[in-house]
Design an enzyme around this catalytic site. Structure first.
Site, PDB file in Angstrom:
ATOM      1  N   LYS A 165      -0.723   4.881   4.892  1.00  0.00           N
ATOM      2  CA  LYS A 165      -1.603   3.951   5.613  1.00  0.00           C
ATOM      3  C   LYS A 165      -1.061   3.755   7.027  1.00  0.00           C
ATOM      4  O   LYS A 165       0.136   3.547   7.198  1.00  0.00           O
ATOM      5  CB  LYS A 165      -1.635   2.623   4.858  1.00  0.00           C
ATOM      6  CG  LYS A 165      -2.618   1.604   5.402  1.00  0.00           C
ATOM      7  CD  LYS A 165      -2.737   0.414   4.441  1.00  0.00           C
ATOM      8  CE  LYS A 165      -3.648  -0.669   4.990  1.00  0.00           C
ATOM      9  NZ  LYS A 165      -5.020  -0.198   5.242  1.00  0.00           N
ATOM     10  N   HIS A 212       0.831  -1.205   0.000  1.00  0.00           N
ATOM     11  CA  HIS A 212       0.000   0.000   0.000  1.00  0.00           C
ATOM     12  C   HIS A 212       0.865   1.255   0.000  1.00  0.00           C
ATOM     13  O   HIS A 212       2.070   1.199   0.255  1.00  0.00           O
ATOM     14  CB  HIS A 212      -0.898   0.022   1.248  1.00  0.00           C
ATOM     15  CG  HIS A 212      -2.074  -0.897   1.167  1.00  0.00           C
ATOM     16  ND1 HIS A 212      -1.986  -2.247   1.447  1.00  0.00           N
ATOM     17  CD2 HIS A 212      -3.365  -0.675   0.816  1.00  0.00           C
ATOM     18  CE1 HIS A 212      -3.177  -2.796   1.281  1.00  0.00           C
ATOM     19  NE2 HIS A 212      -4.035  -1.870   0.899  1.00  0.00           N
TER      20      HIS A 212
END
Lengths: 247, 247, 247, 247
Positions: free
Chosen positions: B137, B133
């Protein structure tokens, strides 16, 4: 035609090297020697280059004997300390025409991955490494991944690149993996794999990836043969196969 | 032509849904509603299907109002508890012709990855997951990776498959990552990435990999439109988009 | 404990099968037979399951003899025609308790890739296949890639999915590759590879990929053993290993 | 602090550049100019570096005006001929302290992929390229893939490397793709992709892969900013961003 002697010829790497030398059109295998055999036998057989895949306890003496006898050396045996390397360097001053290559890794792909990822890493905001191996490996992460991370970290430090961004605040189970010299390193273990490494870099809107896959011991042979072909053209001590590669 | 009302139409997912419904040749957007608007307005506008991308505090009441009014529902709002789902199930007994789909994830790729990796995992000795990701995050590993691991672990347990082999004895820095339900999960964070997951399986001499990459919120739209098209054909409560997929 | 006889035991696949059966805890290798040996010998040795890795000219007779003798059969020999399969099907009506599995491919990864990609392909706008093999392969694309494309095309046709979009108007050198049943198929040939296939699917903002890598003949063994374990539970003729897999 | 003027500031690349310059801590955007504006305005605004993302018909005159005015230039506009480049080179002899960078591609990943794959390719028996783009692209293979193939082919020719081995004799549908300068190039088109390239190399038992993924126009900005930061340190004409990269 390059005359080659292989020491440690009955070991796995040595035996594979003997076959590779025999298959190379520009080389002749003049001696396949083992524990107890003398470097002198390599000389008598007409060798110009000695390849050493023996054991850590024997390799240093082999190299000094080879230098004494006027042979170039290509060494894949591990266990060389900085002191031992310095002694070879010193000895070579007496024979400035000789080349000695001592390389911990002859896999061209792995060597290239380390070198090229270090060159590229300063141009990207983020870098992480995933290494993947068979599940019988006992240590994690792999030595290759540690070296790759160290090389990348040094290159980024020299270029003044900031650490890779990471907003993680919750990671109760350690999913973010190891941190080696500031670089996240992840180790995957899967039946069927051999030795693999993926170096991933990212900028906004862009990814850059270098991956190397090694499936078999034969993958070291192009690197060993490169060493044998080039050693006479690189007088003195060279540590690491990338010293012979023009990148 | 399916008449669709979207609740939460000014939110990011709701607005994207409105555009997707308008672009679909077999659908008409008859109402784009927001906080304070009534489900009754959707009915008056002639809607057959209500899509709900509102907020956890509003979605349950919206669904009950829609059932009361005779609308099929496709719900992407999160925060549904088991009790809340049970109440919808109960309410639907009064209207057995109506369908309600409540799905935490409309990304077809992610839903397929979870479902197909669970189906395949019993046939392999080893399984590991790498999720990747963007570096903003805050939690690791991702909820999707946790769900994927849980589904795979359950499928392997049912089939009586042994744990993935792992000889690691030295891992001082945690390179082997998190272990979720017995499955190793690694979380990579790189600038430029959005949301990605790779599920790797291995047998001797063989690898099998499923990968899903989501670059943009629009990736949820094919799943939302699938839900809208199918909801009338699936009376009762369905949890999870895979309930509508024939695999 | 399942008693197994292997026919074609001195061939490469047969010999690998013998070792795999011997290593399996729930199986015993009771007969390793070759050209000239009789199926009757398998019976006398107490076999319940016969595995046939012989040659196209012998396999059909072997299977009929095995049915006659009351053995379940797992067959990896190629060359079966539709007529030959029909004759086995007919013969089995006399022995409805027996199972015969005839499978062109025992690589679980390849079988799963074909099956799961066909299941997933209807949910994506675009699908393409890249197969990668060693450079000594004479045909392109691989038979596996052709079968995969055919399966995907059939599944998309059934679901009414439009062809993958493609605006290419200039491709003077054929970079877009082969088109098999409407699916683009690309064949890569690289030294060091064995047999690999990547099936790529795409929607707006989303990718979904299934990849299978086969490095070694041993990769067929989990599939062969699965066949041996399951054949008694699947009376009648089954063509293709996926008939035994619960997906 | 580097004072920057952007010409073509209302175009897509120019507007993205303006935002990137404003966000950079070591730069100031002193002029955002468009068609009809004069380079003289950039000078009056105090610019040291001019970035040109205008149109092929205007860029050459802009660069000569900038040289006249004593500005360094970073040029991303396409359409430069060898003659036009030679005229800039000539003009710069009058102002030897000025730097001009003219680069067809500012994506660091793509530039690195070309450069590093050319460096690595001489060490491998096989090389092939797969480029992957969105399905609205009209030409195949991509210009980047053609350039990459040409660079690799030239590097291999210089090093005396044999062509990649290929035993293909049957390829009725063209699955082996295009051959560009002796390198096989495959073009994949999938909805959801943007611009991607994978360069694969192989030796016995070993693979080496370089991959670049570009998802968004912002991916060009690190390269543009690198050009702005370095242009004053590279007097004279430089063609291609890799001239500023230390690899």
């Amino acid at each position: 035609m390059i005359n080659v002697a292989v020491l440690g010829a009955s070991g796995r790497m040595g035996a594979t090297t003997c076959r590779a030398v025999e298959s190379a059109e520009d080389m002749a295998l003049v001696a396949a020697l083992d524990a107890g055999d003398e470097v002198a036998m390599a000389v008598r057989a007409g060798a110009e280059v000695m390849v050493d895949f023996t054991v850590p306890s024997a390799t240093e003496a082999n190299v000094h004997a080879a230098i004494e006898a006027g042979l170039h050396c290509v060494v894949g045996t591990t266990g060389w300390t900085a002191d031992a390397l310095a002694r070879v360097d010193e000895h070579l001053k007496e024979r400035p025409e000789l080349g000695v290559l001592i390389a911990p890794n002859f896999a061209l792909g792995a060597v290239l991955a380390m070198r090229l990822s270090a060159a590229a890493a300063r141009y990207f905001e983020s870098v992480e490494i995933v290494e993947l191996h068979h599940p019988d490996k006992v240590d994690a992460p792999s030595g290759t991944a540690r070296h790759t991370a160290a090389g990348i970290a040094a290159a980024r430090a020299t270029a003044g690149v900031a650490p890779s961004p990471d907003a993680t605040t919750e990671d109760p189970d350690g999913a973010r993996g190891a941190v080696v010299d500031g670089i996240h390193v992840h180790a995957v273990r899967l039946r069927g794999l051999v030795a693999h490494e993926e170096i991933m870099m990212g900028n906004p809107g862009e990814q850059f990836t270098i991956r190397t896959d090694s499936f078999d011991r034969v993958s070291f042979m192009p690197g060993v043969l490169l060493g044998v072909r080039e050693v006479a053209m690189h007088p003195g001590l060279t540590v690491g196969l990338d010293g012979y590669m023009s990148l």
